[in-house]
Design a protein around this motif. Sequence first.
Motif, PDB file in Angstrom:
ATOM      1  N   ALA A 136      21.959  -1.028 -31.893  1.00  0.00           N
ATOM      2  CA  ALA A 136      21.585  -2.665 -32.384  1.00  0.00           C
ATOM      3  C   ALA A 136      21.041  -3.239 -31.922  1.00  0.00           C
ATOM      4  O   ALA A 136      19.485  -4.040 -31.989  1.00  0.00           O
ATOM      5  CB  ALA A 136      22.737  -2.955 -32.929  1.00  0.00           C
ATOM      6  N   SER A 137      21.425  -3.016 -30.527  1.00  0.00           N
ATOM      7  CA  SER A 137      20.040  -4.799 -29.571  1.00  0.00           C
ATOM      8  C   SER A 137      18.783  -3.983 -29.498  1.00  0.00           C
ATOM      9  O   SER A 137      17.957  -5.223 -29.654  1.00  0.00           O
ATOM     10  CB  SER A 137      20.468  -4.625 -28.193  1.00  0.00           C
ATOM     11  N   PHE A 138      17.997  -2.874 -30.572  1.00  0.00           N
ATOM     12  CA  PHE A 138      16.704  -2.590 -30.367  1.00  0.00           C
ATOM     13  C   PHE A 138      16.342  -3.200 -31.642  1.00  0.00           C
ATOM     14  O   PHE A 138      15.344  -2.716 -32.115  1.00  0.00           O
ATOM     15  CB  PHE A 138      16.911  -1.047 -29.942  1.00  0.00           C
ATOM     16  N   HIS A 141      19.467  -8.820 -34.488  1.00  0.00           N
ATOM     17  CA  HIS A 141      19.721 -10.411 -34.059  1.00  0.00           C
ATOM     18  C   HIS A 141      20.547 -10.837 -34.701  1.00  0.00           C
ATOM     19  O   HIS A 141      20.834 -11.427 -35.621  1.00  0.00           O
ATOM     20  CB  HIS A 141      18.636 -11.377 -34.592  1.00  0.00           C
ATOM     21  N   VAL A 142      22.003 -10.572 -33.837  1.00  0.00           N
ATOM     22  CA  VAL A 142      23.105 -11.627 -33.964  1.00  0.00           C
ATOM     23  C   VAL A 142      23.499 -12.437 -32.951  1.00  0.00           C
ATOM     24  O   VAL A 142      24.104 -11.623 -32.236  1.00  0.00           O
ATOM     25  CB  VAL A 142      23.843 -10.291 -34.982  1.00  0.00           C
ATOM     26  N   GLU A 149      28.048  -5.163 -40.541  1.00  0.00           N
ATOM     27  CA  GLU A 149      27.001  -5.239 -41.951  1.00  0.00           C
ATOM     28  C   GLU A 149      25.414  -6.304 -41.798  1.00  0.00           C
ATOM     29  O   GLU A 149      24.770  -6.138 -42.484  1.00  0.00           O
ATOM     30  CB  GLU A 149      27.981  -6.512 -42.954  1.00  0.00           C
ATOM     31  N   ASP A 150      25.748  -7.232 -41.008  1.00  0.00           N
ATOM     32  CA  ASP A 150      24.628  -7.945 -40.506  1.00  0.00           C
ATOM     33  C   ASP A 150      23.483  -7.689 -40.123  1.00  0.00           C
ATOM     34  O   ASP A 150      22.424  -6.443 -40.125  1.00  0.00           O
ATOM     35  CB  ASP A 150      24.944  -9.433 -40.528  1.00  0.00           C
ATOM     36  N   ILE A 151      24.272  -6.622 -38.864  1.00  0.00           N
ATOM     37  CA  ILE A 151      23.215  -5.253 -37.960  1.00  0.00           C
ATOM     38  C   ILE A 151      22.320  -4.507 -39.208  1.00  0.00           C
ATOM     39  O   ILE A 151      21.380  -4.645 -39.210  1.00  0.00           O
ATOM     40  CB  ILE A 151      24.594  -4.500 -37.265  1.00  0.00           C
ATOM     41  N   ASP A 154      20.004  -6.802 -40.523  1.00  0.00           N
ATOM     42  CA  ASP A 154      18.353  -6.190 -39.854  1.00  0.00           C
ATOM     43  C   ASP A 154      17.775  -4.657 -39.855  1.00  0.00           C
ATOM     44  O   ASP A 154      16.384  -4.660 -39.706  1.00  0.00           O
ATOM     45  CB  ASP A 154      19.180  -6.332 -37.842  1.00  0.00           C
ATOM     46  N   MET A 155      18.743  -4.140 -40.126  1.00  0.00           N
ATOM     47  CA  MET A 155      17.807  -2.770 -39.647  1.00  0.00           C
ATOM     48  C   MET A 155      16.316  -2.238 -40.787  1.00  0.00           C
ATOM     49  O   MET A 155      15.481  -1.808 -40.415  1.00  0.00           O
ATOM     50  CB  MET A 155      18.756  -1.462 -40.079  1.00  0.00           C
TER      51      MET A 155
END
Length: 376
Positions: A136-138, A141-142, A149-151, A154-155
């Motif tokens: 996710a860090s790549f 932004h959360v 679900e927010d991550i 961002d995908m």
Amino acid sequence: MSYKHLLYLVLSTTIFSCKSINIKEKEPPLAKNVILLIGDGTGLSQISSAFYFKKTPTNYKRFKHIGLIKTSSIRKDITDSAAGATSFSAGIKTYNKAIGVADDSTHVQNIVEIASLQKIKTGVISTSSIQHATPASFYAHVINRNLYEDISKDMVSSEIDFFAGGGTDFFNKRKDSKNLLAELKIKGFEIDTTSLGSFSDIKANSKMGYLLANNHMKSINNGRGDFLPKATELGLQFLSKDTNNPNFFVMIEGSQIDWGGHANDAKYVISELIDFDDAIGKALDFAEKDGNTLVIVTGDHETGGFTLSSNTEKKQKGKSGKEYSQLMGTFSTKGHSATLIPVFAYGPGAEKFAGIYENTEIFYKILEATKWDKSK
Ligand code: MG
Ligand code: ZN
């Protein structure tokens, strides 16, 4: 002109002409592709286990440039995987649980975004869910790593071209009842939720996503098989397939080495490490053939305070001691530790990764080796 003056003239001309030859020397070649492999929770003892327990030679032996990183997060000596991965992806120290955000919660530009600015393709592969802290860090932004679900949203809005891992449920079984798999398809993704295909099956697609578990992938000991090395091979083929645009950045994670450490389960740690070592082999095979690819292997932190020691007692001639021929893994904690973490590098710019430095330097060394422009 005196003899002394003449000598001076001859000497200085020689020195200056040598200098001008030096200036004309070619710049070292830039890395065109970057493969960053992260062993979650992988310190030196975890790596060492491949030298004792892997039946084939370990791929770690193939590196000649080796460094060490200090992994602390902004206020804690011991990092978590979110702050650890954000240090690699964005070059900042942040708080534990932060994904792609700084200490003040503002978004920070990550390496996938920077690569995308140069029209370079990007990918993430992991054996956890694709929304877990490290991958996710790549792309996300959360403010908290648990916002899966927010991550996932961002995908959809990221520039990622290839992903493989688990985490289907966070895309299509959501509280907001949105179906993000449909949104990914609108963005050009082909999504496969059954199995890794062959390259010829996916070659014609513009973007490709594999979601092979509702949440995390199985462990090796529970039947994951060769998913990680195979996804690595397939991802590298996919990301480099376009002859007019063959360059890429990809992050590949052995996620569950960390979970074996948390469980203080040596067999879990070692089997996951050996699988990660196989993925490293695929990356190095690609880089050796390609010649323009920088491969970096590191870990975000160590987990378990793992050591390769012997706890077996032996008695000889009335004296008791440890049985040094019976190696087993022992642990000092169920959490992470602050031990320095090895970095291995191969390819153009690999020499920059030698030395002892902060985890944030990995990001800057990648930019230095590639000359990717943050502001392009
Ligand atoms: Mg991880
Ligand atoms: Zn952990």
